[in-house]
Design a protein around this motif. Sequence first.
Motif, PDB file in Angstrom:
ATOM      1  N   LYS A  21       1.389   4.504  -3.119  1.00 48.32           N
ATOM      2  CA  LYS A  21       1.041   5.925  -2.943  1.00 48.32           C
ATOM      3  C   LYS A  21       1.680   6.766  -4.045  1.00 48.32           C
ATOM      4  O   LYS A  21       2.868   6.666  -4.308  1.00 48.32           O
ATOM      5  CB  LYS A  21       1.517   6.434  -1.582  1.00 48.32           C
ATOM      6  N   GLY A  22       0.874   7.580  -4.692  1.00 54.64           N
ATOM      7  CA  GLY A  22       1.387   8.470  -5.736  1.00 54.64           C
ATOM      8  C   GLY A  22       1.744   7.784  -7.040  1.00 54.64           C
ATOM      9  O   GLY A  22       2.461   8.345  -7.858  1.00 54.64           O
TER      10      GLY A  22
ATOM     11  N   GLN B  13      -6.944   3.851  -1.834  1.00 54.03           N
ATOM     12  CA  GLN B  13      -6.247   5.130  -1.971  1.00 54.03           C
ATOM     13  C   GLN B  13      -6.920   6.048  -2.991  1.00 54.03           C
ATOM     14  O   GLN B  13      -6.365   7.065  -3.385  1.00 54.03           O
ATOM     15  CB  GLN B  13      -4.786   4.887  -2.363  1.00 54.03           C
TER      16      GLN B  13
ATOM     17  N   LYS C  70       0.835  -1.213   0.000  1.00 55.27           N
ATOM     18  CA  LYS C  70       0.000   0.000   0.000  1.00 55.27           C
ATOM     19  C   LYS C  70       0.862   1.253   0.000  1.00 55.27           C
ATOM     20  O   LYS C  70       0.582   2.211  -0.718  1.00 55.27           O
ATOM     21  CB  LYS C  70      -0.926   0.002   1.219  1.00 55.27           C
ATOM     22  N   LEU C  71       1.901   1.246   0.807  1.00 55.77           N
ATOM     23  CA  LEU C  71       2.795   2.400   0.897  1.00 55.77           C
ATOM     24  C   LEU C  71       3.480   2.670  -0.444  1.00 55.77           C
ATOM     25  O   LEU C  71       3.566   3.819  -0.895  1.00 55.77           O
ATOM     26  CB  LEU C  71       3.840   2.147   1.986  1.00 55.77           C
TER      27      LEU C  71
END
Length: 195
Positions: A94-95, A127, A90-91
């Motif tokens: 991001k973006g 997200q 998940k981290l």
Amino acid sequence: MSFINYASREINCKIVYYGPGLCGKTTNLQYIYQKTAPDAKGKMISLATETERTLFFDFLPLALGEIRGFKTRFHLYTVPGQVFYDASRKLILKGVDGVVFVADSQEERTDANCESLDNLRGNLQEQGYDLDKLPYVVQYNKRDLNNILSIEELRRDVNPTNVPEFEACATTGEGVFETLKAVAKLILMDLKKGR
């Protein structure tokens, strides 16, 4: 979610290689890194725990040109393959600007491929992303092995939306750059639209 660095006149884009454990994500990045000119790439960083590997490097492909006077730098990431490391996955997402889903062509990896694709969709949704609206390609890796599924079977399982797809053997490099160029091109088209 491209990041624009006005000082260096660069647009930074993030590409994440996603897929089940041992499907060839790391091998893809290692091959790209080895074949990229030294002056066009940053340092490869490997974040490894006892059981998890995540790779990262960035590079500046000169052939892809500029957008409104800005060079495009791509940051390539792999996620850990095991679902156990979902928080890391998940981290890393991001973006994200584009995704390469690396499917393992071996027949016995069908469930792992499907589980990983479902996990990707779920993590992106959490997200606020929709995989069907992101620049996204599928790579069928390990095509050099004997116990593999046909492309039709793989397509049914991991590419029902018919995104661009590539056969590959990451250990030899077959299909590796074709996959990367396709996702990069989709990202650049998105940027030019002013997403």
